[in-house]
Design an enzyme around this catalytic site. Structure first.
Site, PDB file in Angstrom:
ATOM      1  N   ARG A 157     -24.694 -20.217 -27.764  1.00 57.47           N
ATOM      2  CA  ARG A 157     -23.820 -21.175 -27.086  1.00 57.47           C
ATOM      3  C   ARG A 157     -22.331 -20.922 -27.324  1.00 57.47           C
ATOM      4  NH1 ARG A 157     -23.035 -24.033 -23.890  1.00 57.47           N
ATOM      5  NH2 ARG A 157     -22.627 -26.065 -24.814  1.00 57.47           N
ATOM      6  N   GLU A 206     -30.127 -28.634 -27.119  1.00 56.79           N
ATOM      7  CA  GLU A 206     -28.920 -28.014 -27.671  1.00 56.79           C
ATOM      8  C   GLU A 206     -28.457 -28.712 -28.945  1.00 56.79           C
ATOM      9  OE1 GLU A 206     -24.180 -27.837 -26.430  1.00 56.79           O
ATOM     10  OE2 GLU A 206     -25.692 -28.239 -24.889  1.00 56.79           O
ATOM     11  N   GLU A 210     -21.940 -23.698 -30.213  1.00 55.63           N
ATOM     12  CA  GLU A 210     -20.618 -23.954 -29.647  1.00 55.63           C
ATOM     13  C   GLU A 210     -19.559 -24.134 -30.717  1.00 55.63           C
ATOM     14  OE1 GLU A 210     -20.054 -28.620 -28.593  1.00 55.63           O
ATOM     15  OE2 GLU A 210     -21.477 -27.546 -27.343  1.00 55.63           O
TER      16      GLU A 210
END
Length: 425
Positions: A306, A259, A285
């Site tokens: 994400r 990630e 994110e």
């Protein structure tokens, strides 16, 4: 046969109030409550970790005054009104505010229909959403104990984060002390009582990290075998070629994903990583719009999206983003630590259940104080999350409890290299 009066209203239902609640039960949360003329209320999460009051001000001073008198059921039109009508588009503050309104309106729509939101999104595609937990340790033995604890708690997948020899504090390792001496197992933003708060500064060494992490995953695989899904968060700290090296070095350990391997502003940077490794990649994110993803999706440079509902314009926007990702065979992996309130987590879970291209859901249990303020109906059983079947989102806010936890300033840390250069945290 049911009488006409037994059916939900289909005519416009006016919004009468939009109130912003800031509370800090273990960490700071910003919640929007919308009330209709029928007395229905809906909640939206507007929390932006370390910048909560910026979103509160944007909501309270600019967005909330626009809502009374609008039709609470006009979800799409309201989203477009707030996004296109503001002229200054996107950005985390704006999109968190839009998300809060959108999510609250979906909550109201579900309550008006007497249905959980996932039913309004097309119904369930699965019995529950596979969740991963956060296993961490200052060293490998402590990390292995953390993995065992997560498996005992029912998790079927775990994120692996480890301390790095020579570094005092590392992102994702639940061991460092916060600014006032408290552990931050649930929250990396350091809370402070200082009159003039400053972010904590941490030191980083990418070469030490790159040397150490393959040995960590070797130990985890040797202990827990090949079947357990393992994830890792690079937290934007590597250059593309460094990330390519790590992805290649971790290939023998069959990661579920790597990630945020590199800062996401340069979408083309993912091309270099993709050319050098088959380790699946997840990112997003810190993104807040579908426009942050267009190159990544069209060129299939990532495997998982994400974004959080809270930071990306709400249920309406994230559903469209995931539908676009599905065209390219890319799945969801929504952001879900405790800087997403239970309202934002519930919104994610309704989408998790309804979208076909679900991948996995990040999950950290909120602290008991948080759950005293936010009463939830979602559940975690046998490694799976389910939003519950209460009408709407299934989360209610206890105002009396919220008032007992006033806002406290908190900043996420700042990272520096050994020579003092500011680096991505």
């Amino acid at each position: 046969m049911a009488a006409v009066s037994d059916h939900p209203r289909t005519d416009p239902v006016k919004i009468t109030a939009a109130d912003v609640v800031v509370t800090s039960p273990g960490r700071n949360f910003v919640t929007l409550r919308i009330t209709t003329e029928d007395g229905l209320t809906g909640l939206g999460d507007a929390t932006l970790n370390g910048r909560e009051l910026a979103v509160e001000a944007y909501l309270r001073e600019h967005v909330a005054p626009l809502l009374p008198g609008r039709d609470a059921h006009a979800v799409e039109d309201t989203w477009q009104y707030l996004y296109r009508g503001a002229y200054w588009r996107r950005g985390p503050v704006t999109m968190a505010a839009v998300a809060a309104v959108d999510t609250a309106l979906w909550d109201i729509k579900g309550k008006a229909a007497g249905l959980p939101v996932y039913q309004l999104l097309g119904g369930a595609c699965r019995t529950g959403a596979l969740a991963y937990g956060h296993a961490s340790g200052r060293d490998v033995p402590e990390l292995l104990d953390s993995v065992r604890e997560h498996l005992a708690d029912g998790f079927r997948a775990v994120r692996i984060q480890s301390g790095i020899p020579g570094l005092d504090s590392v992102y994702g390792v639940a061991a460092s002390a916060a600014g006032d001496g408290e552990r931050y197992d649930y929250e990396p933003a350091r809370r402070t009582r200082a009159a003039h708060p400053r972010p904590t500064e941490e030191t980083w060494d990418t070469r030490a990290y790159l040397r150490h992490m393959p040995t960590v995953f070797e130990a985890v695989r040797n202990t827990f075998g090949p079947e357990l899904p393992l994830l890792h968060d690079g937290h934007h700290r590597m250059t593309p070629i460094q990330a390519a090296r790590l992805g290649k070095d971790l290939e023998p350990y069959d990661l579920f994903w790597l990630e945020d391997a590199t800062p996401g502003e340069d979408q083309g940077a993912l091309r270099l990583i993709r050319e050098h490794t088959t380790t699946p990649l997840a990112i997003g994110e810190v993104f807040n719009s579908v426009h942050d993803y267009t190159t990544l999706l069209q060129e299939r440079l990532i495997d998982y999206v994400r974004s959080a509902v809270t930071h990306t314009g709400g249920i309406t926007a994230v559903r469209k983003l995931l539908d676009m990702a599905a065209v390219y065979g890319i799945r969801s992996g929504m952001h879900g630590p405790t800087d997403i309130s239970p309202v934002g987590m519930a919104a994610a879970l309704h989408l998790d259940l309804a979208v076909h291209n679900f991948g996995i859901q990040e999950y950290m249990r909120h602290a008991p104080d948080t759950l005293e303020v936010f009463h939830t109906s979602y559940r975690f059983e046998d490694g799976l999350l389910h939003p519950g079947d209460a009408p709407g989102l299934g989360v209610e806010l206890d105002d009396e409890a919220a008032a007992r936890f006033p806002y406290r300033p908190a900043y996420l840390p700042v990272n520096r290299l050994g020579d003092g250069t500011v680096h991505d945290w």
